[in-house]
Write an enzyme that holds these catalytic residues in place. Sequence first.
Site, PDB file in Angstrom:
ATOM      1  N   ASP A 300     -10.305  -5.174 -10.114  1.00 16.10           N
ATOM      2  CA  ASP A 300     -11.565  -4.558  -9.706  1.00 16.10           C
ATOM      3  C   ASP A 300     -12.579  -5.626  -9.272  1.00 16.10           C
ATOM      4  O   ASP A 300     -12.592  -6.744  -9.799  1.00 16.10           O
ATOM      5  CB  ASP A 300     -12.126  -3.755 -10.886  1.00 16.10           C
ATOM      6  CG  ASP A 300     -13.433  -3.076 -10.567  1.00 16.10           C
ATOM      7  OD1 ASP A 300     -13.434  -2.181  -9.712  1.00 16.10           O
ATOM      8  OD2 ASP A 300     -14.457  -3.461 -11.166  1.00 16.10           O
ATOM      9  N   GLU A 334      -9.386  -5.858  -5.314  1.00 11.71           N
ATOM     10  CA  GLU A 334     -10.251  -4.931  -4.584  1.00 11.71           C
ATOM     11  C   GLU A 334     -11.305  -5.743  -3.833  1.00 11.71           C
ATOM     12  O   GLU A 334     -12.162  -6.378  -4.450  1.00 11.71           O
ATOM     13  CB  GLU A 334     -10.939  -3.962  -5.540  1.00 11.71           C
ATOM     14  CG  GLU A 334     -11.860  -2.996  -4.818  1.00 11.71           C
ATOM     15  CD  GLU A 334     -13.014  -2.475  -5.668  1.00 11.71           C
ATOM     16  OE1 GLU A 334     -13.533  -1.408  -5.340  1.00 11.71           O
ATOM     17  OE2 GLU A 334     -13.386  -3.155  -6.653  1.00 11.71           O
TER      18      GLU A 334
END
Length: 603
Positions: A300, A334
């Site tokens: 993330d 990401e």
Amino acid sequence: MTGSRSMRLPAFLLLAASMLATPAAAQGLRDRLPEDEVLYFLLPDRFENGDTANDRGGLKGDRLVTGFDPTAKGFFHGGDLKGLIKRLDYVQALGATAIWVAPIFKNKAVQGPAGQESAGYHGYWVTDFTQVDPHFGTNADFKALVDAAHARGIKVYMDIIANHTADVIQYRECGACDYRSRADYPYGRKGGLAGAAINPGFAGDHVQTAENFARLTRPDFAYTPFVPAAEKSVKVPAWLNDPIYYHNRGNSTFAGESSLLGDFVGLDDLFTENPRVVAGMIEIFGSWIDRFGIDGFRIDTARHVNPEFWAAFAPAMLERARAKGIPNFHIFGEVADPDVAALARHTRVDKLPAVLDFGFAMAANEVASGKAGTDRLAKLFAADVLYEGGEATARRLPTFIGNHDAGRSSTFIKAAIPDIGQDELLARVRLAHAMLLLLRGVPTIYSGDEQGFVGDGVDQDAREDMFASKVAVYNDNKLLGSDKTNAVSNFDTGHPLFREIAALAKLRKAHPALTRGRQVTRFASDKPGLFAVSRFDPVAGTEILVAFNSSPQPWTGNIQVETGSTAFTSLAGACPAAAAAPGSITLTLPAFGYAVCAAGTPQ
């Protein structure tokens, strides 16, 4: 560990696992390359509720304490790991070979300003990096999930966060504090250039040595951070409770240096330049590999961490996985940017093995909606050489057409064509999924897309329940290909999109050209219509032609192929039995149709 309790798999699940597990299947799982997979991404809270006893995470009180309110889109709804184990047959039937599970670490149950609170159902507000959030179950439940998935030949990828923790650290000067730069608030002064001298000898965050950071003893260079007494020991491991390991510069503006050093919407931003933080995160996430034998990490907010951190972290994780007997551990970050140059930078500078292909998502949806000509895809693929490792790395990029942050493909297409009918919307969404599963990259299905979910927008509006929902703004959605609503359970293996995805996943797995194969663009236009590529078997060199029609009108014409490709077999759609001439095939595609034509002897 705190809040952990043992759990045994039900007898019927153990029996099923033992029947499915074979030494050959287990070895085959380890031998598969990242590009061989079909990913299925889900948020455990929104997938299936297998144990209502953990809906409140062991907490007592109202929703602002427990985080549980199944009627509100921003709170826990009850999905858990036992529910996912229960539905592994569904995931397997879809053709998914790997599950990417949103973060399962223990979260701060509720946070946010008074009157604007929401819950950590999504998993990105971590307090304890060593255990499963009690709303989802226990560490034993996660071990049971990994074992049950592996028994079916399904890999498990964890979603991890190294950029930040939950919002625990506060500032004396303000609540939601604006970002303060290093130029205006250097580490050697308290509260600005005119402040008292602090941290003598600290040379700044660019000198990333243990000796340098040992001189950083005060965290109050920009603001005066403190931890509320009630939360002084809430983070695990314990070193995470010390503000010295955070940037403490206020909220990021997501531009300039604040993109790396600012708090992510209030979340405590880790000082990832500090060697102690690097070592700590390597130990935290390496432990999950050691304990559970997982198969990959989605990282993330990877773009908001300094490159040196990833250059140390990713190799350490790959080595940890190899030591565990996992040679093809997949790591992808990401980087929420559709620009290929920005994406590729993180494979070259940050040394990340792969990144989520946001460029593909935008291009595929624009082509499928008719918003762009098919050359939009051609331009995207022409830039594959920019990635570290070039086209080979591009084949390992997880591709997607919708997710829990940006929204669903159906929502994008509907926004591009506001007056679109349900039949045309279904046809265009079907086409987008065909592009996802047949073009280069690792296709990632977002849970609910295979059931025709049409969200209302981004973030919480795209996080509908797969089990029967009690959220009014979900239940008024009109699903594609179904008369159902989100008010009932949606695990229909007969849904037309489910069947389509399952057939395409089976096709991918049967033909290495569609997973590991080199891709060459054969036809593209600046208008909606034909897009065609050839993909080549990495061993035999044989050709598979894949063609799509993004137009509402049928398309007929000639497409270049290899001169040695003289006979064709249809793997999907209508294909001619033979080439029209050496190096040319004549193809007809219906509106929003596609075809997959394999060169070889007709069957």
